[in-house]
Each structure stands twice: as structure tokens, then as C-alpha cells.
Design an enzyme around this catalytic site. Structure first.
Site, short mmCIF file in Angstrom:
data_model
loop_
_atom_site.label_atom_id
_atom_site.label_comp_id
_atom_site.label_asym_id
_atom_site.label_seq_id
_atom_site.Cartn_x
_atom_site.Cartn_y
_atom_site.Cartn_z
CE LYS A 145 22.22 4.02 34.21
NZ LYS A 145 21.40 4.59 35.27
N GLY A 177 17.45 13.54 35.21
CA GLY A 177 16.27 14.31 34.83
C GLY A 177 16.43 15.81 34.92
CB ALA A 183 22.27 10.89 35.08
N GLY A 184 21.52 13.52 33.40
CA GLY A 184 21.58 14.97 33.51
C GLY A 184 21.81 15.71 32.21
CG ASN A 190 15.00 7.68 29.98
OD1 ASN A 190 14.85 6.54 30.34
ND2 ASN A 190 14.01 8.34 29.45
CB THR A 191 14.98 13.14 31.23
OG1 THR A 191 14.96 12.24 32.35
CG2 THR A 191 13.93 14.21 31.42
C1 LIG Z 1 17.19 5.57 32.33
C2 LIG Z 1 18.23 5.76 33.33
O1 LIG Z 1 19.00 4.89 33.66
C3 LIG Z 1 18.35 7.11 33.93
O2 LIG Z 1 18.25 6.98 35.28
C4 LIG Z 1 19.68 7.65 33.44
O3 LIG Z 1 20.52 7.86 34.50
C5 LIG Z 1 19.47 8.81 32.53
O4 LIG Z 1 19.23 10.01 33.23
P1 LIG Z 1 18.53 11.22 32.42
O5 LIG Z 1 17.07 10.87 32.44
O6 LIG Z 1 18.88 12.46 33.19
O7 LIG Z 1 19.08 11.24 31.03
#
Ligand SMILES: CC(=O)[C@@H](O)[C@H](O)COP(=O)(O)O
Length: 260
Positions: free
Chosen positions: A98, A159, A186-187, A208-209
């Protein structure tokens, strides 16, 4: 439910999960199980602690029987990202990477110029690149020309939990690259954001976040799995001629509710 395919690997789950910032390894393990994710992304730089915690983390991930998608989170240059990718391939014995080349520290937005250059170098080196990019179509074209066979545009900054900042741009990317697996990465802040991404016809989401920092990460992981499933079902159920799926206004809870 149909499967998604990345570089020839068929996956039943359309939810890819990050493994950073969980309250504990035990909660991480339960969240991965609750999400049904078959792929987890790990940050070599973040988790490269050689101490006991680092070793325990790697042992946990390897014991779960999930496919590891190493990432180059925290890399700000082509050189850093390429070096980290090579280390990851050796450590995890996988050509998957990634690819993140961060261009701006505050928003963690990708440096798309470095991203394309690093994608080309790594693709030529035999890597199978999952580029973390924006919804810019020209950048996406360059990434495909550079050898990428997956595109991972952001919904919003990493995040931020803001959901799909540019639905029109994401929809255009889907229309522009009908043969390329697309992942919103992300986001995302709530399961309805994931459902909205899937309703656009995206193949998967990566987050992730929103799970790691939830009040109950395990339950939130399960909720996202349901959101992904609902969005995919809605996409498949819609009339053949694409129409504007009612994309929910961005509900704000948690961090996002606190405003900028
Ligand atoms: C774990 C990872 O690769 C993060 O950088 C991904 O882009 C998820 O982003 P969020 O934390 O906003 O879900």
C-alpha cells in the site's frame, strides 16, 4: 455476495482494515475477527519496534491467517517509500504494497507526483502496488500507466472521519476506470460512509481510525462490515442505467461532530 479481486487474489470481504492505534492487541484481534476482513494493512515504520511489543504485534497478525498488505505510512519521499517497500517485501514475503507518499503533514494528503514516480519504480521491481491517491483522474491515469492495477482514492484526509468529500469525483473515477478495482481508502467515519462508497460501485473500502478509535472498536468493526454489505447489495440492486443513488448527507458523530 460476489468477491473482489486484487492482482488475481479473490476476496470475499470488501472491507480492508488498518491495524494502528487500537487500545490493545486483544481488541485489535477481536476487531479484525468481527470485521470479517481478509486483508489487514500494517505500517512497517509504525510497528517496526523490535521490542517485545513489536514482536507481539507481528506474532498476532501472523497468527490470524489474514493477508498482510504492508503500507508505507509516514513516508514523505520516493526514496523512503521505495526503501520501506523493499523491507516490507522481505519481511512479509509479499509483492503487495500500500503505497503512501505523504505530501502534506497536516492533512496527510498524498504527494501525487512522488506517488506516481514511486509506483513506477516499484511496479518495475515486481511489486503489486495499491496507491493511496486522490480522486484526480489525471493522476489515476498516470498511476495505471506506471503499472498500478488497483486505485485507492481517499474519501477524505486520513483520520478525519469526514466521509466522502467529493462524491462527484469518486463517481467519475468509477466511470472512468470500469476495469480497475477501486477502493476508497481513508477518511471514513461511520458505516454509512462505507455504504455510500459501495453504492457508487467501488470494490472495497479501507479504514482504520473509525474502528480503532471507536468507543467499542469490535462493535464498530462489525457495523462497518454490515455497512459495506448493505452498500454492495444496494449497488447490485440498482437499475442498470446508473442513477444518482441518494448519497446520505454526511452524518457527524464522534470526532467529526467536534468540527474542525
Ligand atoms: C491504516 C492506513 O493505511 C490509513 O492510513 C488508511 O489510509 C486509513 O485511513 P483512516 O484512518 O482515515 O481510516
Amino acid at each position: 455476495m460476489s468477491s473482489s479481486s486484487f492482482y488475481g487474489v479473490e476476496l470475499k470481504s470488501r472491507l480492508l482494515l488498518g491495524t494502528s492505534r487500537y487500545p490493545s492487541p486483544a481488541i485489535l484481534e477481536r476487531a479484525i475477527k468481527a470485521s470479517g476482513a481478509e486483508v489487514v494493512t500494517v505500517s512497517l515504520r509504525r510497528e517496526s519496534g523490535t521490542g517485545r511489543a513489536g514482536q507481539a504485534f507481528w506474532s498476532l497478525i501472523q497468527s490470524m491467517g489474514v493477508r498482510v498488505l504492508p503500507n508505507t505510512a509516514g513516508c514523505h519521499s520516493v526514496k523512503e517509500a521505495v526503501t520501506t517497500a523493499h523491507m516490507a517485501r522481505e519481511l512479509f514475503d509479499t509483492p503487495w504494497i500500500k503505497l503512501e507518499v505523504i505530501g502534506e503533514a497536516d492533512t496527510l494528503q498524498p504527494d501525487v507526483f512522488g506517488l506516481v514516480e514511486a509506483a513506477r519504480i516499484l511496479s518495475e521491481d515486481g511489486f503489486e502496488v495499491f496507491p493511496y491517491t486522490t480522486e484526480d483522474l489525471v493522476v489515476a491515469e498516470r498511476l495505471v500507466e506506471a503499472g498500478c492495477r488497483v486505485l485507492m482514492p481517499w474519501g477524505a484526509p486520513i483520520g478525519s472521519a469526514r466521509g466522502l468529500n467529493n462524491v462527484y469525483g469518486l463517481r467519475s473515477m468509477r466511470a472512468h476506470f470500469p476495469e480497475i478495482p477501486l477502493v476508497v481508502d481513508a477518511g471514513l467515519g461511520v458505516p454509512s460512509h462505507a455504504a455510500a462508497a459501495m453504492e457508487l460501485g467501488y470494490d472495497a473500502v479501507l479504514l482504520n481510525t473509525a474502528v480503532a478509535e471507536a468507543g467499542d472498536p469490535v462493535e464498530m468493526a462489525r457495523a462497518f462490515a454490515l455497512g459495506v454489505e448493505a452498500g454492495r447489495a444496494a449497488y447490485l440492486a440498482q437499475p442498470m442505467e446508473p442513477r444518482d443513488m441518494a448519497v446520505p448527507s454526511t452524518p457527524v458523530i464522534g470526532k467529526a461532530a467536534l468540527g474542525d
